[in-house]
Design an enzyme around this catalytic site. Structure first.
Site: not given
Length: 662
Positions: A209, A250, A311-312, A410, A455
């Site tokens: 990504e 995304n 997602d999300e 992850y 993150d």
């Protein structure tokens, strides 16, 4: 991305990070002799090859084989590329170039053959036989390549190869590593090392990504982006190592890296406030915008897939805050439609567009909550990471192809890591999803994915991530390939992993090209880097001529391959941490000022020295942008492809008294 902060239903694995150098399993580095090859029939029967992943089975031959000075690689035309690559890699073990031949082999040779009749090997399986020579056979070139990876690992763990044979076919078609180079930039050197290690471990898919630098939408190029030339280089290297690269942009959530400059395309809530993270899926112009981004990706990523994330979209919010989605769905699908139908419709429209380009669409699973009346197109591959009302087993039962992307796999930079010991001890396989083990329709499981997220990357450099991933990535590779565990316990596995090490040609973990000491730093224009005569924390750095320039900067090495730059006059350190930050709390915007700050353990105070013509580039370890000088003399960060006056000359200087210690 921010989705990894989510705690409602997502497991949060915590890894016990063990980088053990145990020698309990009796492994040692290979020290290959240059003598003529020979078998030793009277030697004790060797065990199966100690490699990761272990072969599915091994029939011992009762002897050993040493490769030596006369070893050649004999290959057919289909195996030539692998033979040439292997010849270079074997130099590490044999100490000399290994010739590649086409013809009749002799004892002590390595024989590579593609045999179209060996359909039992599938696309990636191989047969390895060690007698008076090494024979590697594959139905196709990928199988031959993976057989050579087993050979290379054997040479790391044994002085002599055990004779015997195996037919080794992977249990999973896709054995993937995903890297979210979103909001951040992973260097070419880091990705190169990852690709080589992936191939060494027989992993075959790299999911990236990232943002491709846009010509059509130049406003999105604030960083972090990759130029089309960089992307083509990554794809070409991956192809050489039999790795397919799958790109992702995304959408319709998490789109702020692209949408921030375009408020008219953002989804607005009931107050009229647009959200830069959400694309307005009811707006035809927004769909056009996204498909043009897809086109730019497909132009540089030739593989069979495109990943749209998906997602999300409603994370930390609710469809009720966006009534236009329900209105759109009911207008298109009737009065019984739900607002989530608008979301599924968007995914299906993207799927149709991607199919029209000859590609297959992939998405994450968490938008499939069961509240929609419009079904997701059956050709979409679902990557399952999070327990949701629609389970992984239900998706398989409904006929979808599903990849296991469990959050137990992850690695989050600066945060949590996979529990490698637990995964190994419990014998994780791609059938073990985040919401349970799939027991039927397992032929619909495409494989599994180990994911690297950014993150908290402001707290962890990419070099630290490279070290932190070592053991868990190898546990993943073992489970994804599907052979028996090579050791009885995790301690033995980490010992084996340490012995097998990294792929040949992986190179040093990093390079620190100059010794510690005090240096004057001059830009290409001759200006000297300075924090000014009496700087306070937060003072912008600049480059000046003449007597104003700083006396010296003390360079001290960090334990993860970088340097700290301390102004010896003030005791402050060079940093890039002030200004507007991205969603990961990092100042990534091009043109942000470098400043003098109180020295600390902050990762943003670490700098790479990259050799360049006439000197070095100074690159911040977190933002991965080069320190350059504006026409006004300000020291700012810029992406490598646009940085001017970014080469710095280092002149050793006598140390000066400092106000603060190191």
């Amino acid at each position: 991305m921010n989705r990894r902060d989510r705690t409602d239903g997502a497991r949060r694995p915590r890894a016990r990070h063990l980088t053990s150098l145990l020698t309990a399993v009796g492994l040692f580095a290979a020290g290959l002799a240059g003598a003529a090859p020979a078998t030793a029939a009277s030697a004790p029967e060797p065990a199966a090859p100690a490699v990761i992943p272990a072969p599915h089975q091994w029939t011992p031959g009762g002897g050993t084989l040493r490769l030596g000075a006369r070893t050649r690689i004999d290959t057919d035309t289909a195996g030539t590329a692998t033979a040439r690559l292997l010849a270079g890699e074997l130099r590490e073990f044999l100490g000399h170039a290994v010739p590649v031949t086409h013809g009749r082999s002799r004892p002590g040779d390595i024989v590579l053959r593609v045999d179209p009749a060996r359909r039992d090997l599938g696309a990636e399986g191989y047969a390895l036989s060690v007698t008076d020579r090494v024979r590697v056979t594959g139905h196709g070139s990928a199988g031959v390549f993976y057989g050579t990876r087993t050979l290379l690992q054997e040479l790391r763990t044994s002085k002599a190869l055990p004779t015997g044979h195996t037919t080794d076919v992977p249990s999973s078609g896709e054995r993937a590593v995903g890297v979210c180079a979103c909001y951040t930039y992973n260097t070419d050197a880091w990705l190169t090392r990852l690709i080589k290690d992936m191939a060494y471990l027989k992993l075959n898919t790299l999911h990236l990504e990232l943002k491709v630098k846009s010509v059509e939408y130049a406003a999105v190029n604030t960083f972090s982006y990759y130029t089309p030339r960089e992307v083509r280089g990554i794809v070409a290297l991956a192809a050489r190592y039999h790795i397919t690269v799958s790109p992702e942009i995304n959408s319709p959530g998490h789109m702020d890296p692209y949408l921030t400059p375009y408020p008219d395309l953002q989804l607005a809530d009931t107050t009229g406030a647009p959200d830069p993270t959400r694309l307005d899926i009811t707006d035809p112009d927004a769909f056009t915008f996204y498909t043009h981004l897809i086109d730019a990706d497909l132009a540089v990523f030739p593989g069979p897939y495109f990943h749209m994330g998906a997602d999300e979209y409603m994370i930390r919010s609710a469809y009720s805050h966006y009534p236009q989605l329900l209105a759109y769905a009911r207008q298109k699908f009737g009065p019984g439609a739900t607002p989530q139908d608008a979301y599924i419709d968007f995914v299906n429209r993207v799927d149709a567009y991607v199919r029209s380009k000859g590609r297959t669409l992939r998405i994450w699973n968490d938008g499939l909550t069961g509240e929609n009346t419009v079904p997701l197109n059956k050709d979409v591959v679902v990557e399952h990471w999070l327990p949701e009302p629609v389970t992984s087993q239900q998706l398989l039962d409904q006929g979808y192809r599903v990849m296991n992307a469990s959050d137990a796999l992850y690695y989050v930079r600066g945060s949590y890591r996979p529990d490698a010991k637990k995964l190994y001890d419990e014998g994780w396989t791609p059938s073990d999803f985040a919401d349970g083990t799939a027991t039927s329709h397992q032929d619909g499981i495409t494989g599994a994915e180990y994911m690297v997220w950014p993150d908290n990357y402001g707290k962890e450099t990419e070099n630290q991530a490279q070290q932190g991933m070592f053991d868990s990535l190898r546990v993943f590779a073992q489970g994804a390939w599907g052979g028996p565990k090579p050791t009885g316990d995790y301690a033995g596995f980490t010992a084996l992993a340490a012995t097998v090490g990294h792929a040949p040609g992986w190179g040093p973990a990093w390079t620190q090209p100059v010794p510690e000491g005090s240096y004057g730093l001059r830009s290409a224009t001759g200006a000297g880097l300075t924090a000014g005569p009496s700087p306070a924390p937060g003072t912008p750095l600049s480059a000046v001529h003449g007597k104003q320039q700083a006396a010296a900067w003390r360079l001290t090495k960090t334990d993860d391959g970088y340097y700290r730059l301390l102004d010896t006059a003030s005791g402050l350190c060079a940093d890039v941490s002030r200004g507007a930050s991205n969603a990961m709390h990092v100042v990534e915007r091009a043109g942000a000022a470098a400043t003098a700050e109180t020295c600390s353990a902050a990762a943003s105070q670490k700098w790479q020295l990259e050799p360049a013509s006439g000197g070095y580039r100074l690159v911040d370890a977190i933002t991965q942008q080069a320190l350059t000088v504006t026409t006004a003399g300000a020291a700012v960060q810029q992406p490598r492809d646009t940085a001017r006056h970014a080469v710095w000359h280092l002149t050793p200087q006598a140390p000066a008294a400092t106000r603060h210690g190191r």
